[in-house]
Structure formats: C-alpha cells, structure tokens
Motif scaffolding. Structure first.
Motif, PDB file in Angstrom:
ATOM      1  N   TRP A  24     122.749  31.734  82.576  1.00  0.00           N
ATOM      2  CA  TRP A  24     123.126  33.081  83.002  1.00  0.00           C
ATOM      3  C   TRP A  24     124.590  33.103  83.423  1.00  0.00           C
ATOM      4  O   TRP A  24     125.161  32.075  83.780  1.00  0.00           O
ATOM      5  CB  TRP A  24     122.227  33.527  84.154  1.00  0.00           C
ATOM      6  CG  TRP A  24     120.771  33.485  83.798  1.00  0.00           C
ATOM      7  CD1 TRP A  24     119.892  32.479  84.078  1.00  0.00           C
ATOM      8  CD2 TRP A  24     120.028  34.449  83.046  1.00  0.00           C
ATOM      9  NE1 TRP A  24     118.649  32.770  83.567  1.00  0.00           N
ATOM     10  CE2 TRP A  24     118.702  33.973  82.935  1.00  0.00           C
ATOM     11  CE3 TRP A  24     120.349  35.679  82.480  1.00  0.00           C
ATOM     12  CZ2 TRP A  24     117.699  34.692  82.266  1.00  0.00           C
ATOM     13  CZ3 TRP A  24     119.359  36.383  81.816  1.00  0.00           C
ATOM     14  CH2 TRP A  24     118.047  35.898  81.716  1.00  0.00           C
ATOM     15  N   TYR A  92     115.827  40.607  80.026  1.00  0.00           N
ATOM     16  CA  TYR A  92     116.567  39.630  80.821  1.00  0.00           C
ATOM     17  C   TYR A  92     116.096  39.652  82.270  1.00  0.00           C
ATOM     18  O   TYR A  92     115.970  38.592  82.904  1.00  0.00           O
ATOM     19  CB  TYR A  92     118.078  39.893  80.759  1.00  0.00           C
ATOM     20  CG  TYR A  92     118.668  39.787  79.374  1.00  0.00           C
ATOM     21  CD1 TYR A  92     118.211  38.856  78.451  1.00  0.00           C
ATOM     22  CD2 TYR A  92     119.702  40.620  78.987  1.00  0.00           C
ATOM     23  CE1 TYR A  92     118.770  38.763  77.182  1.00  0.00           C
ATOM     24  CE2 TYR A  92     120.273  40.535  77.725  1.00  0.00           C
ATOM     25  CZ  TYR A  92     119.800  39.599  76.825  1.00  0.00           C
ATOM     26  OH  TYR A  92     120.361  39.506  75.582  1.00  0.00           O
ATOM     27  N   ARG A  96     114.611  36.247  83.988  1.00  0.00           N
ATOM     28  CA  ARG A  96     115.241  35.672  85.175  1.00  0.00           C
ATOM     29  C   ARG A  96     114.260  35.634  86.347  1.00  0.00           C
ATOM     30  O   ARG A  96     114.142  34.611  87.035  1.00  0.00           O
ATOM     31  CB  ARG A  96     116.498  36.462  85.551  1.00  0.00           C
ATOM     32  CG  ARG A  96     117.221  35.972  86.791  1.00  0.00           C
ATOM     33  CD  ARG A  96     117.783  34.559  86.622  1.00  0.00           C
ATOM     34  NE  ARG A  96     118.374  34.084  87.859  1.00  0.00           N
ATOM     35  CZ  ARG A  96     119.679  33.967  88.077  1.00  0.00           C
ATOM     36  NH1 ARG A  96     120.544  34.271  87.119  1.00  0.00           N
ATOM     37  NH2 ARG A  96     120.122  33.516  89.223  1.00  0.00           N
TER      38      ARG A  96
END
Length: 107
Positions: A24, A92, A96
């Motif tokens: 990331w 995403y 995450r």
C-alpha cells in the motif's frame, strides 16, 4: 475502522502460486492466501445471492490459481481465477481491512 486514503491505495500488486501481495502507498504490506481469497469472493453468486447459499459455489474448491487481475476504477481489482470465475470485485477498502484482521470485511 477509518483508514487514510494512502492506506487504501495500492502502490504495487503482485501474485505467485500461493499469494496475492499488495504494497500500500502508506508502506503497509498485505499478503493474501489465494484459496482463502477465492473462497471470500464478494460476488452475488458466491455470497449466496440469487437464491443460493453462502459457500455453495466455493465450498468444494481445494486449490486455486490466480490467472490475472485488472483494476476496477480507482477502488478495486477484479480477479480471474483458474476455475474461470471472474465476477468478484475486491475493493481496496475490504482488502486492507481484511489484512488488518477484520474477518467480516468480505461478509
């Protein structure tokens, strides 16, 4: 859980025979087991939509390979699996959150 924009924007995405790895933009590294990720597919069929049962489409899968992935806008990736399933969109945010221990990220 509130994450910064950098925390949910990938800098690099790679895969091998066992894992999908996301670096990331905030420097955090996530590694996802492919079989686990396939079984957590967020599409309607795999989540029990259309009158199905959660897990019915993925319950018998014992091994899987990731064939390819593509970006979906600026918020997700779509994966083509070796069983040719390709309708799941993995955001995403969910990737995450799941990598940080939120088990329900794909429920």
């Amino acid at each position: 859980m509130s994450l910064s924009q950098l925390a949910t924007m990938p800098k690099e995405i790679h895969f091998d025979d066992q894992n999908l790895t996301v670096l990331w933009k905030d420097g955090f590294l996530s590694k996802f087991d492919l079989l686990d990720l396939r079984k957590k597919c967020p599409c309607a069929t795999c989540r029990g939509g259309h009158g199905g049962k959660v897990g019915a489409a993925t319950g018998n899968i014992t091994s899987i390979r990731l064939l390819s992935w593509t970006k979906v806008g600026r918020y997700a990736i779509s994966i083509v699996w070796s069983d040719y399933h390709n309708t799941g969109i993995y955001s995403y945010d969910n990737l995450r959150a799941y990598s940080e221990g939120l088990e329900s990220a794909f429920d």
